[in-house]
Design an enzyme around this catalytic site. Structure first.
Site, PDB file in Angstrom:
ATOM      1  NE  ARG A  21     -10.807  -9.632  -1.784  1.00 25.76           N
ATOM      2  CZ  ARG A  21     -11.207  -8.894  -2.478  1.00 25.76           C
ATOM      3  NH1 ARG A  21     -11.769  -9.197  -3.835  1.00 25.76           N
ATOM      4  NH2 ARG A  21     -11.231  -7.547  -2.389  1.00 25.76           N
ATOM      5  CE  LYS A  70      -4.069  -1.828   2.602  1.00 25.28           C
ATOM      6  NZ  LYS A  70      -4.930  -1.665   1.689  1.00 25.28           N
TER       7      LYS A  70
END
Ligand code: BES
Ligand code: MN
Ligand code: ZN
Length: 500
Positions: free
Chosen positions: A354, A280
């Protein structure tokens, strides 16, 4: 904080501060406020007539009775317009006045139960809201400060004063529930506010264990070797980048009670999300300490469920790991085998949430649930779509109805997104059974769609994406900036209404 409920006249209480209220536009106060105004020789009417107090929601005025009755101060709080009055207003004004009291150095408060008079809110609901607002509004995260810049102590006691003895039992019940639920929310806030070097998987597991012992929950921590032997390849792929070994917190309320409906809660517990190899940007990366806010929500919620002794078998599952880059970390393009047996192509290592969720959802089958609810800071797309007022919810329509109702009541609100078949097209890949990421379009939905493929067959399931809700950037009346504890009140309220 100590909460008490007593029958009596508010103006007769000997206390550091009385809390009274007024609707906007009222010039002749009635009820408790009217009684205090009369005892003060019309001081409240004078305040209104002078235009110094208009009763706007969260407006506060301080009056000094100087011997006219035993209380040292009167804190008058505005309820806003009567037409716009709601339980949410009660939580807000209770929080606002509690913070004002703290600023003044008041450690003991006697309050009316806002809303039970002309506000026409049920006594139990109003009392819960007053207590919840007070505790949540006073929350501060100070455990890492050695130099406290704010030396004011928190109020120690809150006394709910009610004139009508017939309402006392309802008020006591509401106050108790409010305290349990607010304290559970504060636990979740602490877990979120704790930085990732402190709230590591093992430390969060310890906190859950301690909480479980206190409230009487069954607690088991699943360790990495067990995950390996079960074949939780998706969850473990996130842990490859290092940090502590992954853990899964498994908390159970009413374990073994096969006569009760079983509901499994699943919370994403990424203790820090650097993005992994798909790293990120540095800006705001610190906020990714909140990537375990879903785990915090289910841990807090089940703690409250135990204390409220809800007639349900509730299981909370919180898979915990950091997501870090390293030579051994997962790489974009890697393929791993999930617990369900499906192979998954990792498109971006930043879509790690996820991955930990799917193996946990599959594992949930073990408990033979009648419903599964997962909650996760899953996608930036959720923040883009809905901003901070509402989390996204998708999945079973019946569960969505339940969550929307509980969300509207608690203001931990949710709003639905569809899971149309077409969204699944984006998850096709040439090299594995499924790819875990779609295009940028509909990013929250494709994430939800991906999860749906791993939900045990035939079990109603709902997914809550709370990416924008984990941390508040600005102070709100009962949500100080920082970890919000979002989801605790939502889940607890949903479960309290389960058998209705
Ligand atoms: N934890 C983030 C989602 C997130 C973003 C939470 C902002 C709170 C605030 C999640 O793991 C993530 O990185 N999601 C990616 C998915 C993408 C790579 C498909 C995202 O939303 O950008
Ligand atoms: Mn991520
Ligand atoms: Zn994440």
């Amino acid at each position: 904080m100590q909460i008490q409920t007593i029958v009596g006249k508010i103006q007769e209480q000997e206390t550091q501060a009385l809390v009274l209220n007024l609707f906007e536009g009222v010039t002749e106060p009635a009820g408790a406020t009217g009684a205090v105004d009369a005892a003060l020789g019309g001081a409240i009417r004078a305040l209104i007539a002078a235009g110094d107090f208009r009763g706007k929601r969260n407006e506060v005025a301080v009056l000094y009775p100087v011997g006219k009755f035993p209380a040292r101060r009167v804190l008058l709080v505005g309820l806003g317009k009567a037409e716009k009055f709601s339980v949410e207003a009660v939580r807000q004004v209770a929080a606002t006045v509690a913070r004002k009291a703290r600023d003044l150095g008041v450690t003991q408060l006697h309050t009316v139960v806002h809303g039970t008079g002309i506000g026409d809110i049920e006594a139990e609901v109003a009392a819960q809201a007053v207590v919840e607002g007070t505790i949540l509004g006073l929350y501060r995260y100070q455990e890492l400060k050695t130099q406290l810049d704010d030396v004011r102590l928190d109020p120690e006691t809150l006394v709910l004063v009610e004139l009508d003895p017939a309402k006392i039992d309802a008020i006591k019940a509401g106050a108790r529930a409010g305290q349990i639920i607010a304290e559970a929310t504060c636990l979740a806030r602490n877990l979120v506010n704790r930085p990732a070097n402190i709230a590591t998987p093992s430390r969060i597991a310890e906190t859950a264990q301690v909480m479980a012992d206190v409230v009487g929950l069954q607690c088991r921590i699943m360790e990495k070797p067990e995950m390996e032997s079960l074949g939780m390849g998706a969850l473990l792929s996130v842990n490859l980048g290092g940090g502590e070994p992954a853990k899964m917190v498994i908390l159970e309320h009413n374990a073994g009670r096969e006569d009760l409906p079983t509901v499994v809660l699943v919370g994403k517990g990424i203790t820090f999300d650097s993005g992994g190899i798909s790293i990120k940007p540095a800006q705001d990366m610190w906020k990714m300490k909140d990537d375990m806010a879903g785990a915090a929500a289910v841990i807090g919620a089940i703690g409250a469920v135990a204390q409220l002794d809800l007639p349900l078998h509730v299981v909370a599952l919180a898979p915990l790991t950091e997501n870090m880059p390293d030579a051994w970390a997962s790489k974009p393009g890697d393929v791993v085998k999930s617990l369900k047996g499906l192979t998954v192509e990792i498109h971006s290592t930043d879509a790690e949430g996820r991955m930990v969720l799917i193996d946990t959802l599959t594992y949930a089958a073990q408990f033979k649930p009648e419903a599964i609810m997962d909650i996760a800071t899953l996608t930036g797309a959720q923040a883009v779509a809905l901003g901070s007022p509402a989390a996204a919810v998708m999945g079973d329509e019946g569960l969505i109805v339940r969550l929307r109702a509980a969300g509207n009541a608690t203001y931990d609100r949710v709003w639905p997104l569809p899971l149309f078949e077409e969204y699944g097209e984006q998850l096709k890949t040439d090299v594995a059974d499924v790819r875990h990421v779609g295009s940028r379009m509909g990013g929250s939905i494709t994430a939800g769609f991906f999860l749906s493929k791993f939900v045990p067959d035939g079990v109603p399931w709902v997914h809550i994406d709370m990416a924008a809700q984990g941390i508040a950037d600005e102070d709100r009346p009962y949500i100080p900036r920082g970890g919000t504890g979002y989801g605790v009140r939502l889940l607890v309220e949903t479960l309290r209404r389960w058998n209705d």
